[in-house]
Design a protein around this motif. Structure first.
Motif, mmCIF file in Angstrom:
data_model
loop_
_atom_site.group_PDB
_atom_site.id
_atom_site.type_symbol
_atom_site.label_atom_id
_atom_site.label_comp_id
_atom_site.label_asym_id
_atom_site.label_seq_id
_atom_site.Cartn_x
_atom_site.Cartn_y
_atom_site.Cartn_z
ATOM 1 N N LEU A 92 -6.462 -2.129 7.423
ATOM 2 C CA LEU A 92 -5.299 -2.088 6.533
ATOM 3 C C LEU A 92 -4.816 -3.494 6.180
ATOM 4 C CD1 LEU A 92 -3.018 -0.438 5.143
ATOM 5 C CD2 LEU A 92 -1.758 -0.623 7.301
ATOM 6 N N GLY A 223 3.683 -1.231 5.977
ATOM 7 C CA GLY A 223 4.267 0.013 5.484
ATOM 8 C C GLY A 223 5.479 -0.194 4.607
ATOM 9 N N GLU A 226 3.427 -5.138 0.453
ATOM 10 C CA GLU A 226 1.990 -5.364 0.415
ATOM 11 C C GLU A 226 1.640 -6.525 1.338
ATOM 12 O OE1 GLU A 226 4.036 -5.540 -2.139
ATOM 13 O OE2 GLU A 226 3.565 -3.896 -3.507
ATOM 14 N N LEU A 245 5.844 2.306 9.133
ATOM 15 C CA LEU A 245 4.490 2.865 9.114
ATOM 16 C C LEU A 245 4.424 4.260 9.731
ATOM 17 C CD1 LEU A 245 1.808 1.631 8.042
ATOM 18 C CD2 LEU A 245 1.201 1.181 10.422
ATOM 19 N N LEU A 322 -1.647 6.486 9.990
ATOM 20 C CA LEU A 322 -2.305 6.055 8.756
ATOM 21 C C LEU A 322 -2.959 7.234 8.042
ATOM 22 C CD1 LEU A 322 -3.930 2.688 9.932
ATOM 23 C CD2 LEU A 322 -1.878 3.009 8.539
ATOM 24 N N ARG A 325 -0.227 9.144 6.272
ATOM 25 C CA ARG A 325 0.203 8.437 5.069
ATOM 26 C C ARG A 325 -0.826 8.609 3.944
ATOM 27 N NH1 ARG A 325 4.266 4.655 5.805
ATOM 28 N NH2 ARG A 325 3.407 3.168 4.302
ATOM 29 N N GLU A 326 -2.088 8.621 4.316
ATOM 30 C CA GLU A 326 -3.121 8.842 3.304
ATOM 31 C C GLU A 326 -2.993 10.240 2.719
ATOM 32 O OE1 GLU A 326 -5.998 7.605 0.803
ATOM 33 O OE2 GLU A 326 -4.990 6.384 2.333
ATOM 34 N N GLU A 331 -0.992 4.197 0.726
ATOM 35 C CA GLU A 331 -0.036 3.085 0.800
ATOM 36 C C GLU A 331 0.565 2.746 -0.553
ATOM 37 O OE1 GLU A 331 0.970 1.760 3.758
ATOM 38 O OE2 GLU A 331 -0.294 3.371 4.549
ATOM 39 N N ASP A 332 -0.254 2.662 -1.583
ATOM 40 C CA ASP A 332 0.268 2.277 -2.894
ATOM 41 C C ASP A 332 1.300 3.270 -3.404
ATOM 42 O OD1 ASP A 332 -1.322 0.048 -2.892
ATOM 43 O OD2 ASP A 332 -2.853 0.866 -4.231
#
Length: 479
Positions: A92, A223, A226, A245, A322, A325-326, A331-332
């Motif tokens: 990441l 989190g 960037e 995060l 993670l 979050r995906e 993340e974006d």
């Protein structure tokens, strides 16, 4: 991307720019995915963070494994799981696994750096006026116990980003002219209070150019903004994973490039991984009992792998966080939504609060739109609040001739109102909002998150309006 475009993407929140696939729509319905009490509205994600309900059984599984077979888990299972967590963050953050270790929180890492560095007479620690309070206390302690001296850069937001680079250059020049040197500079990715993004990328570059070690407090980092540590290449960098995060508390990732790892021989506290220098060791290092299994990892990695007996199972939840979050869009998508919401919500709240309110922003427009925090001024004029307090003092003492304001100053009134409001948020409204008296005004720091939406901040503005009315009625003096 412009603020307008960010706001539009945040409003839509329906596609992932990376692959064009549909993503879950963010908003209040996602509160069911977290562990909040159904009556509590969490408007202060920035202080302590939280994690999704889906991670709770994963955390408990690791904790249970630790209890079922303590020695097997702690000595043999845990190190491999820890390596997997470090590897997931290395991907990441775009940096080698060998440069990443875990610590409980950002304050621990800042202490590890400042207490680990060797200071000689003339060495200075540069930091900025908005440093996190615990870190400033660390600087003070180090300056009391070593030859180091502190250089504090004074300012009050809003200032322009260029101010910080100029301040570093001027401080380095001034100290060199006096025969000293700035050895290390401590600065934030995102300031805690008031909640604004610093130009940390540029500051790392300037420190490198001037031969100053950069120590980046990224408590609000992974989190949240960037990050590409491979490109940034700071000398020391720490970021809390439990804030933004969605990792259980406490968990922070600590990045030290290979070139600087010898500068930090000890963890905090010193534990089994420390290797004493031959001149200082009364006993040969080979004769000091180490109860842990041999490791093939580097001394730096091994040093931080076991720092006394703690519940480090939050570290092992990073891969699951993670993955979650995906699942939410990546993340974006998360950052885009939160950055836009923070900016839009701040202006909407200021609008609802009316005359006397406003948003903390500089002329360059860099304090909003690139992080998950924003700051809204409350429509309270300190002088008028002091008059309310003075009138109450007169009534209590029966002293009709007392001069208005003679009993209380602006600084004291700022603290009294802040303390009362913070407690009242919890007791009367089942929420919390970070509040600071800063630059002669009260500022609310708002935290945008994927489980919040505009209506939550509109409700918050209504609460704040009532609170301001209660302040002007003198309720903060009731105690």
């Amino acid at each position: 991307m412009s603020s307008k475009e960010l706001a539009q993407r945040g409003k839509e929140g329906t596609s992932d720019g990376a692959n064009g696939t549909a993503t879950p729509k963010f908003g209040a319905h996602l509160r069911e995915e977290f562990l909040f009490d159904e009556k509590y509205l969490n408007l202060n994600h920035g202080s302590f963070g939280t994690y999704p309900r889906a991670l709770l059984p994963i955390l408990h599984t690791h904790q249970l494994s630790s209890e079922q077979r303590p020695d097997k888990f702690i000595r043999y299972t845990y190190p491999s799981l820890l390596s997997a967590s470090r590897a997931s963050l290395a991907t990441l953050l775009n940096c080698p696994v060998s440069t990443l270790v875990f610590v409980p929180n950002a304050t621990t890492a800042i202490n590890t750096v400042l207490r680990g560095l060797r200071f000689a007479p003339g060495d200075k620690i540069l930091y900025f006026a908005t440093i996190y309070g615990a870190c400033e206390k660390t600087v003070q302690y180090v300056c009391e116990t070593t030859p180091a001296e502190a250089v504090r850069v004074e300012y009050t937001y809003p200032v322009e980003d260029a101010f910080f680079e100029t301040a570093v250059r001027e401080a380095v020049k001034k100290e060199e002219e006096k025969g000293g040197r700035i050895k290390v500079a401590v600065f934030d990715t995102v300031v805690s209070l008031p909640g604004v993004r610093m130009p940390f990328e540029r500051l790392v570059d300037v420190c490198r150019e001037l031969g100053v070690l950069s120590c980046v407090d990224g408590a609000h980092g992974v989190g949240h903004v960037e990050l590409d540590l491979g490109r940034l290449d700071p000398d020391f960098f720490v970021s809390n994973c439990h804030k933004w995060l969605f990792v259980p508390r406490g968990c922070a990732i600590f990045h030290v490039p290979l070139r600087n790892q010898p500068l930090l021989p000890s963890t905090l506290p010193t534990s089994h991984g420390y290797t004493p220098t031959p001149s200082s060791a009364s006993t040969s290092p080979s004769k000091i009992n180490n109860p842990l299994p041999p490791s093939t990892k580097s001394p730096f990695e091994t040093n931080f792998e076991f720092v006394g007996t703690l519940d480090n199972t939050p570290y092992l939840c990073v891969p699951a966080a993670l993955a979650w979050r995906e699942k939410m869009g990546g993340e974006d998508a998360i950052l885009t939504y939160c950055h836009a919401l923070a900016e839009k919500a701040a202006y909407r709240m200021a609008e609802l609060l009316g005359e006397g309110s406003g948003v903390l922003q500089n002329e360059g427009g860099t304090l909003l739109g690139r992080c998950c925090l924003a700051n809204v001024r409350l429509p309270l004029e300190p002088r008028r609040v002091i008059e309310v307090a003075a009138a109450a003092v007169k009534r209590k003492r029966g002293n009709g001739d007392a001069e208005v304001g003679e009993e209380i100053g602006e600084g004291e009134i700022g603290g009294l109102v802040t303390s009362w409001m913070c407690r009242t948020f919890v007791d009367d409204y089942d929420t919390f909002m970070a509040l600071i008296f800063y630059g002669g005004a009260w500022w609310i720091r708002i935290s945008a998150q994927i489980y919040l939406e505009m209506k939550d901040f509109e409700w918050a503005a209504g609460v704040l309006k009532k609170m301001c009315e209660r302040v002007m009625e003198g309720e903060f003096l009731a105690e």
